[in-house]
Design an enzyme around this catalytic site. Structure first.
Site, PDB file in Angstrom:
ATOM      1  N   ALA A 140     -34.830  24.656  -0.801  1.00 33.60           N
ATOM      2  CA  ALA A 140     -35.858  24.858  -1.837  1.00 33.60           C
ATOM      3  C   ALA A 140     -35.956  26.340  -2.202  1.00 33.60           C
ATOM      4  O   ALA A 140     -36.144  26.689  -3.379  1.00 33.60           O
ATOM      5  CB  ALA A 140     -37.199  24.325  -1.336  1.00 33.60           C
ATOM      6  N   GLY A 186     -43.543  36.126   2.781  1.00 34.64           N
ATOM      7  CA  GLY A 186     -43.309  34.699   2.575  1.00 34.64           C
ATOM      8  C   GLY A 186     -41.946  34.401   1.984  1.00 34.64           C
ATOM      9  O   GLY A 186     -41.198  35.298   1.600  1.00 34.64           O
ATOM     10  N   ASN A 217     -24.139  35.132   7.050  1.00 37.38           N
ATOM     11  CA  ASN A 217     -24.603  36.456   7.491  1.00 37.38           C
ATOM     12  C   ASN A 217     -23.796  36.834   8.740  1.00 37.38           C
ATOM     13  O   ASN A 217     -22.850  36.147   9.113  1.00 37.38           O
ATOM     14  CB  ASN A 217     -26.122  36.476   7.708  1.00 37.38           C
ATOM     15  CG  ASN A 217     -26.561  35.594   8.874  1.00 37.38           C
ATOM     16  OD1 ASN A 217     -25.748  35.171   9.692  1.00 37.38           O
ATOM     17  ND2 ASN A 217     -27.848  35.314   8.942  1.00 37.38           N
ATOM     18  N   GLY A 219     -27.305  42.309   5.646  1.00 42.31           N
ATOM     19  CA  GLY A 219     -28.676  42.818   5.654  1.00 42.31           C
ATOM     20  C   GLY A 219     -28.797  44.028   4.752  1.00 42.31           C
ATOM     21  O   GLY A 219     -28.271  44.052   3.640  1.00 42.31           O
ATOM     22  N   ALA A 220     -29.447  45.072   5.265  1.00 45.98           N
ATOM     23  CA  ALA A 220     -29.686  46.274   4.452  1.00 45.98           C
ATOM     24  C   ALA A 220     -28.389  46.955   4.011  1.00 45.98           C
ATOM     25  O   ALA A 220     -28.373  47.737   3.062  1.00 45.98           O
ATOM     26  CB  ALA A 220     -30.536  47.249   5.252  1.00 45.98           C
ATOM     27  N   GLU A 280     -29.214  22.948   6.701  1.00 45.62           N
ATOM     28  CA  GLU A 280     -30.438  22.386   7.288  1.00 45.62           C
ATOM     29  C   GLU A 280     -30.540  20.891   6.960  1.00 45.62           C
ATOM     30  O   GLU A 280     -31.619  20.312   6.995  1.00 45.62           O
ATOM     31  CB  GLU A 280     -31.679  23.138   6.787  1.00 45.62           C
ATOM     32  CG  GLU A 280     -31.820  24.519   7.397  1.00 45.62           C
ATOM     33  CD  GLU A 280     -33.080  25.257   6.976  1.00 45.62           C
ATOM     34  OE1 GLU A 280     -33.741  24.865   6.006  1.00 45.62           O
ATOM     35  OE2 GLU A 280     -33.395  26.264   7.646  1.00 45.62           O
ATOM     36  N   SER A 327     -41.941  35.207  -2.477  1.00 42.57           N
ATOM     37  CA  SER A 327     -41.319  36.547  -2.471  1.00 42.57           C
ATOM     38  C   SER A 327     -40.125  36.643  -3.417  1.00 42.57           C
ATOM     39  O   SER A 327     -39.577  37.727  -3.618  1.00 42.57           O
ATOM     40  CB  SER A 327     -40.852  36.890  -1.051  1.00 42.57           C
ATOM     41  OG  SER A 327     -39.664  36.176  -0.733  1.00 42.57           O
ATOM     42  N   ASN A 376     -39.040  22.853   3.394  1.00 45.00           N
ATOM     43  CA  ASN A 376     -39.939  22.977   4.553  1.00 45.00           C
ATOM     44  C   ASN A 376     -41.264  23.574   4.126  1.00 45.00           C
ATOM     45  O   ASN A 376     -41.333  24.285   3.122  1.00 45.00           O
ATOM     46  CB  ASN A 376     -39.363  23.945   5.603  1.00 45.00           C
ATOM     47  CG  ASN A 376     -38.062  23.466   6.204  1.00 45.00           C
ATOM     48  OD1 ASN A 376     -37.844  22.274   6.359  1.00 45.00           O
ATOM     49  ND2 ASN A 376     -37.192  24.407   6.547  1.00 45.00           N
ATOM     50  N   ALA A 410     -36.259  34.666   3.781  1.00 48.07           N
ATOM     51  CA  ALA A 410     -35.724  34.235   2.469  1.00 48.07           C
ATOM     52  C   ALA A 410     -34.939  35.327   1.736  1.00 48.07           C
ATOM     53  O   ALA A 410     -34.539  35.119   0.587  1.00 48.07           O
ATOM     54  CB  ALA A 410     -36.812  33.676   1.556  1.00 48.07           C
ATOM     55  N   ALA A 411     -34.676  36.454   2.396  1.00 50.22           N
ATOM     56  CA  ALA A 411     -33.840  37.480   1.745  1.00 50.22           C
ATOM     57  C   ALA A 411     -32.446  36.894   1.470  1.00 50.22           C
ATOM     58  O   ALA A 411     -31.889  37.069   0.379  1.00 50.22           O
ATOM     59  CB  ALA A 411     -33.721  38.708   2.630  1.00 50.22           C
ATOM     60  N   GLY A 412     -31.908  36.177   2.464  1.00 46.64           N
ATOM     61  CA  GLY A 412     -30.595  35.541   2.283  1.00 46.64           C
ATOM     62  C   GLY A 412     -30.641  34.498   1.176  1.00 46.64           C
ATOM     63  O   GLY A 412     -29.680  34.344   0.412  1.00 46.64           O
ATOM     64  N   ASP A 413     -31.746  33.786   1.078  1.00 48.19           N
ATOM     65  CA  ASP A 413     -31.872  32.759   0.035  1.00 48.19           C
ATOM     66  C   ASP A 413     -31.923  33.407  -1.347  1.00 48.19           C
ATOM     67  O   ASP A 413     -31.346  32.889  -2.312  1.00 48.19           O
ATOM     68  CB  ASP A 413     -33.129  31.916   0.273  1.00 48.19           C
ATOM     69  CG  ASP A 413     -33.096  31.216   1.628  1.00 48.19           C
ATOM     70  OD1 ASP A 413     -31.987  30.855   2.078  1.00 48.19           O
ATOM     71  OD2 ASP A 413     -34.159  31.053   2.249  1.00 48.19           O
TER      72      ASP A 413
HETATM   73  O1  RIB Z   1     -34.281  31.151   4.968  1.00 44.03           O
HETATM   74  C1  RIB Z   1     -35.652  31.124   5.231  1.00 44.03           C
HETATM   75  C2  RIB Z   1     -36.099  29.715   5.510  1.00 44.03           C
HETATM   76  O2  RIB Z   1     -35.540  29.261   6.710  1.00 44.03           O
HETATM   77  C3  RIB Z   1     -37.589  29.558   5.691  1.00 44.03           C
HETATM   78  O3  RIB Z   1     -38.277  29.372   4.479  1.00 44.03           O
HETATM   79  C4  RIB Z   1     -37.698  28.402   6.664  1.00 44.03           C
HETATM   80  O4  RIB Z   1     -38.241  27.242   6.091  1.00 44.03           O
HETATM   81  C5  RIB Z   1     -36.289  28.177   7.190  1.00 44.03           C
HETATM   82  O5  RIB Z   1     -35.736  27.052   6.650  1.00 44.03           O
END
Ligand code: RIB
Length: 307
Positions: free
Chosen positions: A43, A288, A185, A223-224, A141, A292, A12, A250-253
């Site tokens: 991504a 971001g 989560n 989370g924390a 997604e 990040s 995205n 994007a913390a989870g990513d």
């Molecule tokens: O996990 C964060 C992401 O969720 C964002 O970058 C956004 O694009 C959504 O897909």
């Protein structure tokens, strides 16, 4: 040898704005600081793993537009193989409208665009890459039917499968049984199990419920507060790191990418979760999604001296 990771998922462009608070229905809030930042859970997890030293292939779809080209350029610059990212002339690149409030929490509205046109044929085209990977990482997604198809292929060939069920939806029983690792989560866990995760006790109960449904190992992100792990051998809480929150996007990513790399490199589950917690903690200290995500060196530095 670097870990080989294949990611099936979304790409995205994030349209990010800061606001003093989230608008309520009908309210207009004056925000500031508008940015376009590459994102998408798929991504982001690919970038997280690549920055941590893995050899990564991304499998997904973008539109034939500037946002899609920017994504491909960004992933390419990070050394991610984008051969299997299809440029789809029939749909726009996915976008995420992200509002960040003063405390760094976000709210996101997605227009999935090309992501939801990912097809079985795209997985077939990437099949050799998938089966030669150490780990296949997926999220939700993309069309569920295509996600489950990719899981079946990887599972049949003994490739470890990690699913981050975000955004949450109910999953078929046979899919749950083919997952080596499920990383939900708290809210995703509630949707999958009906159990509200409010403390470590309910986290354990929910993770055990998912294991009873056939998942190999459940890693519940808190989370924390870190992560709660339940596998056949252990049940353990791995506390998170305390950091100053700038943006939780994007913390989870970062966590999923970190866990995939650490497991592929042979770290045990609790060590891998500590490493993933550190990657997630660093990500929330920066604005971001993809910008990040920390490098391997940054994670190792951060972990030095912290237990
Ligand atoms: O996990 C964060 C992401 O969720 C964002 O970058 C956004 O694009 C959504 O897909």
């Amino acid at each position: 040898m670097p870990a080989k990771i294949a990611v099936v998922g979304s790409l995205n462009m994030d349209l990010v704005v800061r606001a003093p608070h989230m608008p309520i229905p009908g309210e207009t809030v004056i925000g500031s600081d508008f940015r376009t930042i590459p994102g998408g859970k798929g991504a982001n997890q690919a970038v997280a793993a690549a920055r941590l030293g893995a050899e990564v292939t991304m499998i997904g779809r973008v539109g034939d537009d500037d946002f899609g080209r920017a994504q491909l350029r960004n992933l390419g610059e990070l050394g991610i193989d984008t051969t299997h990212v299809i440029v789809d002339p029939e749909a726009a690149t996915g976008i995420a409208l992200i509002t960040l409030d003063a405390s760094g929490q976000n709210s996101i509205v997605l227009a999935s665009g090309a992501n939801m046109r990912l097809a079985r044929e795209d997985i077939n085209a990437a099949q050799v890459t998938i089966v030669q990977s150490d780990v296949l990482v997926l999220q939700l997604e993309s069309p569920l039917e295509v996600v489950t198809y990719a899981i079946d292929i990887a599972h049949a060939e003994g490739v470890k499968v990690i699913l981050n069920p975000a955004p949450a939806r109910p999953l078929p029983e046979e899919t749950l049984a083919r997952l080596d690792y499920l990383i939900p989560n708290e809210s995703e866990t509630a949707l999958l199990t009906g159990i509200e995760v409010t403390d470590i006790h309910s986290a354990k109960e929910a993770a055990e419920r998912l294991r009873e449904e056939g998942v190999g190992t459940v890693i519940l992100t808190l989370g924390a507060r870190g992560a709660f792990l339940v596998s056949a051998e252990e049940s353990v809480h791995v506390p998170g790191y305390k950091v100053e929150v700038v943006d939780t996007t994007a913390a989870g990513d970062a966590f999923v990418g970190g866990l995939a790399v650490a497991l592929a490199q042979g770290q045990n589950l609790a060590e891998a979760a500590r490493y993933a917690n550190a990657a997630g903690a660093l990500a929330v200290t920066r604005l971001g999604a993809q910008p990040s995500l920390p490098t391997r060196q940054e994670v190792e530095e951060f972990m030095k001296g912290r237990s």
